[in-house]
Design an enzyme around this catalytic site. Structure first.
Site, mmCIF file in Angstrom:
data_model
loop_
_atom_site.group_PDB
_atom_site.id
_atom_site.type_symbol
_atom_site.label_atom_id
_atom_site.label_comp_id
_atom_site.label_asym_id
_atom_site.label_seq_id
_atom_site.Cartn_x
_atom_site.Cartn_y
_atom_site.Cartn_z
ATOM 1 N N ASP A 10 0.704 -1.152 -0.178
ATOM 2 C CA ASP A 10 0.055 -0.058 -0.243
ATOM 3 C C ASP A 10 0.806 1.171 -0.026
ATOM 4 O OD1 ASP A 10 -2.454 1.433 0.352
ATOM 5 O OD2 ASP A 10 -1.750 1.680 2.317
ATOM 6 N N SER A 11 0.252 2.318 -0.288
ATOM 7 C CA SER A 11 1.141 3.704 -0.191
ATOM 8 C C SER A 11 1.391 4.024 1.310
ATOM 9 C CB SER A 11 0.187 4.773 -0.768
ATOM 10 O OG SER A 11 -1.018 4.773 0.057
ATOM 11 N N TYR A 42 -0.397 8.389 -2.364
ATOM 12 C CA TYR A 42 -0.489 8.226 -3.801
ATOM 13 C C TYR A 42 -1.774 8.941 -4.325
ATOM 14 C CZ TYR A 42 3.037 4.482 -3.564
ATOM 15 O OH TYR A 42 4.110 3.595 -3.314
ATOM 16 N N GLY A 43 -2.665 9.128 -3.618
ATOM 17 C CA GLY A 43 -3.869 9.673 -4.170
ATOM 18 C C GLY A 43 -3.848 10.928 -5.033
ATOM 19 N N CYS A 73 -3.777 -0.975 -2.141
ATOM 20 C CA CYS A 73 -3.833 0.525 -2.362
ATOM 21 C C CYS A 73 -4.826 0.542 -3.746
ATOM 22 C CB CYS A 73 -2.699 1.108 -2.805
ATOM 23 S SG CYS A 73 -2.545 2.967 -3.050
ATOM 24 N N ASN A 74 -6.089 1.288 -3.473
ATOM 25 C CA ASN A 74 -6.999 1.478 -4.607
ATOM 26 C C ASN A 74 -6.335 2.341 -5.569
ATOM 27 O OD1 ASN A 74 -10.108 0.800 -3.675
ATOM 28 N ND2 ASN A 74 -8.730 0.995 -2.039
ATOM 29 N N GLU A 152 -6.315 8.990 9.528
ATOM 30 C CA GLU A 152 -5.157 8.839 10.246
ATOM 31 C C GLU A 152 -5.052 9.583 11.609
ATOM 32 O OE1 GLU A 152 -1.671 8.554 7.771
ATOM 33 O OE2 GLU A 152 -2.536 7.245 6.429
ATOM 34 N N CYS A 184 -11.246 2.950 -1.144
ATOM 35 C CA CYS A 184 -9.945 3.678 -0.666
ATOM 36 C C CYS A 184 -9.438 2.620 0.676
ATOM 37 C CB CYS A 184 -10.152 4.871 -0.240
ATOM 38 S SG CYS A 184 -8.693 5.649 0.540
ATOM 39 N N THR A 185 -8.418 2.472 0.889
ATOM 40 C CA THR A 185 -8.027 1.690 2.073
ATOM 41 C C THR A 185 -8.511 2.298 3.505
ATOM 42 O OG1 THR A 185 -6.075 2.813 2.069
ATOM 43 C CG2 THR A 185 -5.998 0.779 1.194
ATOM 44 N N HIS A 186 -8.639 3.685 3.538
ATOM 45 C CA HIS A 186 -8.920 4.036 4.862
ATOM 46 C C HIS A 186 -10.529 4.080 5.135
ATOM 47 C CE1 HIS A 186 -4.802 5.723 4.223
ATOM 48 N NE2 HIS A 186 -4.862 6.243 5.379
HETATM 49 N N1 DGL Z 1 -4.077 4.060 0.099
HETATM 50 C C1 DGL Z 1 -4.618 4.940 -0.920
HETATM 51 C C2 DGL Z 1 -5.849 4.129 -1.577
HETATM 52 O O1 DGL Z 1 -6.320 3.321 -1.209
HETATM 53 C C3 DGL Z 1 -5.016 6.053 0.060
HETATM 54 C C4 DGL Z 1 -3.793 6.816 0.708
HETATM 55 C C5 DGL Z 1 -3.334 7.592 -0.355
HETATM 56 O O2 DGL Z 1 -3.577 8.418 -1.079
HETATM 57 O O3 DGL Z 1 -2.028 7.032 -0.771
HETATM 58 O O4 DGL Z 1 -6.275 4.708 -2.433
#
Ligand code: DGL
Length: 266
Positions: A10-11, A42-43, A73-74, A152, A184-186
C-alpha cells in the site's frame, strides 16, 4: 512455494485494513506487508508516478520470495494493476475488481456510488469494472480526499468528519444510490459514520473483505495456499517513519505490529 509469504503493499498504513481482512480469512498464511510511508499519499499523484512506485515495490516483494502479491492500495490498483500483472513472475491481485463484483451483486436499483481518492476517481477504474459486469449500471463517483488525513488522525466519529462526509455524500444521496463502494483503504474505518450519513437502505461495500475472498479463491485455484499446519509469520516493512506506522497501524490492523523493518526504496 506454498509456505512462502504473501506480499501485500500500500502507499502507507491504510492497506493494513486489507491485511487485517486477509489475516482473518487466511490465518495460516505468512505475510510481508510493504507500506510506502516515505512517499504517501498516492491519491493526488500522477498515474505515471504511482505506476513507477508500485513497480518498485512489486520488484522488492518478489525479490523477498513472495508467492503472490495483493495490491491493497486502490490508487495503485487503479493506475498500475495491468502494468504490474504484465511484469510480474507471481500472480498480482488488486482491490477494484472484487469491490466492483460485490457492488453489482448487492445493488437492486443499479445505482452505485463509488468514493475514493482523487486519482482513483479520475482514473474511472471502478466505473469500468462495474460496467464490464453490468453495462446498464448508473455509477456516481465522488473523490473524498479529506477522509485520508481525518482517518489517520483517528477522527472516525468526529463532528468535523461527519460534516465533511455530509458534504461529499450529498450528491450520491440525491442520486439515490443503494450501494456505496468504499474505494480507498482508509474508508472501512469510517463505516459507522458513513452508514449514519447515508441512512438506511444503502449497502456499504468494503473492498478489503471482498479482496480477501478473491485472494483465497486465487491461491486455491493456483494450488498456492499454505498448509493448514503452517506457522505463519507477519513482517511489516515501511520506507520511512516506523514509529508513526506502529502507532497508527495498530488501529488499522486491530492488533499490535510485532516485526517492523525500515527499507527505503527508489
Ligand atoms: N492507499 C490509498 C488508496 O487506497 C489511500 C492513501 C493515499 O492517497 O495514498 O487509494
Amino acid at each position: 512455494m506454498n509456505a512462502a509469504p504473501l506480499g501485500i503493499f500500500d502507499s502507507g498504513i491504510g492497506g493494513l485494513t486489507v491485511a487485517r481482512a486477509l489475516f482473518e480469512r487466511l490465518p495460516q498464511e505468512s505475510v510481508i506487508y510493504f507500506g510506502d510511508t516515505a512517499r504517501v499519499p498516492y491519491g493526488p499523484k500522477s498515474p505515471d508516478t504511482v505506476r513507477r512506485y508500485s513497480a518498485e515495490i512489486l520488484a522488492y516483494l518478489v525479490q523477498r520470495g513472495v508467492k503472490a502479491v495483493v495490491v491493497a492500495c486502490n490508487t495503485s490498483t487503479a493506475h498500475a494493476l495491468p502494468h504490474l500483472q504484465a511484469r510480474s513472475s507471481v500472480p498480482v491481485v488488486g482491490v477494484i475488481e472484487p469491490g466492483a463484483r460485490a457492488a453489482v451483486a448487492a445493488t437492486k436499483t443499479g445505482k452505485i456510488g463509488v468514493i475514493g481518492t482523487a486519482g482513483t476517481v479520475a482514473s474511472g477504474a471502478y466505473e469500468r469494472a462495474i460496467r464490464a459486469l453490468r453495462p446498464s449500471a448508473d455509477v456516481h463517483s465522488q473523490p473524498c480526499p479529506l477522509f485520508v488525513p481525518l482517518v489517520e488522525e483517528g477522527w472516525f466519529d468526529h463532528p468535523a468528519t461527519e460534516l465533511i462526509a455530509r458534504e461529499y455524500l450529498d450528491p450520491l444521496r440525491r442520486a439515490g444510490v443503494d450501494v456505496l463502494v468504499l474505494g480507498c483503504t482508509h474508508y472501512p474505518l469510517l463505516k459507522p459514520l458513513l452508514a449514519r450519513v447515508l441512512g438506511e437502505g444503502v449497502s456499504l461495500i468494503d473492498s478489503a473483505a471482498e479482496t480477501a475472498k478473491e485472494v483465497t479463491r486465487e491461491l486455491a485455484a493456483r494450488g498456492l495456499d499454505a498448509p493448514a499446519a503452517n506457522a505463519p509469520e507477519h513482517l511489516f516493512v515501511v520506507s520511512d517513519d516506523e514509529l508513526h506506522f506502529r502507532k497508527v497501524g495498530a488501529r488499522f490492523l486491530g492488533e499490535k505490529l510485532q516485526k517492523v523493518e525500515v527499507v527505503p526504496l527508489g
